[in-house]
Design a protein around this motif. Sequence first.
Motif, PDB file in Angstrom:
ATOM      1  N   TYR A  36       0.772  -1.129  -0.238  1.00 17.21           N
ATOM      2  CA  TYR A  36       0.169  -0.029   0.004  1.00 17.21           C
ATOM      3  C   TYR A  36       0.925   1.220   0.158  1.00 17.21           C
ATOM      4  CZ  TYR A  36      -4.336  -2.707   1.146  1.00 17.21           C
ATOM      5  OH  TYR A  36      -5.113  -3.429   1.149  1.00 17.21           O
ATOM      6  N   THR A  37       0.293   2.402  -0.657  1.00 15.74           N
ATOM      7  CA  THR A  37       0.888   3.500  -0.511  1.00 15.74           C
ATOM      8  C   THR A  37       0.841   4.153   1.000  1.00 15.74           C
ATOM      9  OG1 THR A  37      -1.028   4.706  -0.927  1.00 15.74           O
ATOM     10  CG2 THR A  37       0.378   4.204  -2.841  1.00 15.74           C
ATOM     11  N   PRO A  38       1.888   4.808   1.562  1.00 13.62           N
ATOM     12  CA  PRO A  38       1.719   5.478   2.875  1.00 13.62           C
ATOM     13  C   PRO A  38       0.621   6.044   3.110  1.00 13.62           C
ATOM     14  CG  PRO A  38       3.688   5.958   1.983  1.00 13.62           C
ATOM     15  CD  PRO A  38       2.988   5.473   0.880  1.00 13.62           C
ATOM     16  N   ASP A  39      -0.196   6.700   2.193  1.00 14.59           N
ATOM     17  CA  ASP A  39      -1.908   7.084   2.537  1.00 14.59           C
ATOM     18  C   ASP A  39      -2.608   6.328   2.052  1.00 14.59           C
ATOM     19  OD1 ASP A  39      -1.148   7.554  -0.081  1.00 14.59           O
ATOM     20  OD2 ASP A  39      -2.006   9.580  -0.053  1.00 14.59           O
ATOM     21  N   GLY A  52      -3.821   4.517   6.095  1.00 14.37           N
ATOM     22  CA  GLY A  52      -2.322   4.487   6.394  1.00 14.37           C
ATOM     23  C   GLY A  52      -1.768   3.398   6.939  1.00 14.37           C
ATOM     24  N   HIS A  53      -0.156   3.149   6.671  1.00  5.81           N
ATOM     25  CA  HIS A  53       0.115   2.148   7.164  1.00  5.81           C
ATOM     26  C   HIS A  53       0.027   1.588   8.201  1.00  5.81           C
ATOM     27  CE1 HIS A  53       3.719   2.231   3.514  1.00  5.81           C
ATOM     28  NE2 HIS A  53       2.623   1.810   3.148  1.00  5.81           N
ATOM     29  N   ASP A  54      -0.124   2.363   9.225  1.00  9.29           N
ATOM     30  CA  ASP A  54      -0.435   2.014  10.679  1.00  9.29           C
ATOM     31  C   ASP A  54      -1.798   1.369  10.906  1.00  9.29           C
ATOM     32  OD1 ASP A  54       1.993   2.669  11.592  1.00  9.29           O
ATOM     33  OD2 ASP A  54       1.433   4.682  12.467  1.00  9.29           O
ATOM     34  N   HIS A 124      -3.415   2.063  -3.465  1.00 10.94           N
ATOM     35  CA  HIS A 124      -3.607   3.380  -2.985  1.00 10.94           C
ATOM     36  C   HIS A 124      -5.068   3.287  -2.433  1.00 10.94           C
ATOM     37  CE1 HIS A 124      -4.120   7.463  -2.055  1.00 10.94           C
ATOM     38  NE2 HIS A 124      -5.103   7.598  -2.593  1.00 10.94           N
TER      39      HIS A 124
END
Length: 132
Positions: A36-39, A52-54, A124
């Motif tokens: 996944y993209t960070p967002d 988001g990643h978290d 994304h």
Amino acid sequence: MSEATQSWVAEGVRAVIGAHAQAQDAGRTDEVVALYTPDGVLEVPGMDPVEGHDGIREAFKGWAPTRPQLHVVTNTVVTSAAEDEATAVSDVVFFLRAEPGWAPQLVGRYDDTFRRVDGTWLLHRRRTTYQA
């Protein structure tokens, strides 16, 4: 866009979809998150969007397999393609293995948006819907 570029995009999209299913079914959460993209955003029926990643990491940790499972993703159609963004629709059947054997648990559809980041295709947004 040239036919060669369209093929290259479709190949990249399908590789991400396949890697996601295999990592998820094996419980390799960090590998799923890395796709996944960070967002990135994950939308699953009955839940608020996970962002988001978290957030994605926490969701997939909670879904870690406790017995053999299999996401069969098929009929992937790339619905739009550019050099840095693409969309695709895929059908998915989720199976669990129990004592008598494999049994389908749900049938659904993925509506995915991909972005190319530093030369790598990443999810994304994944919106999952379940079929009745």
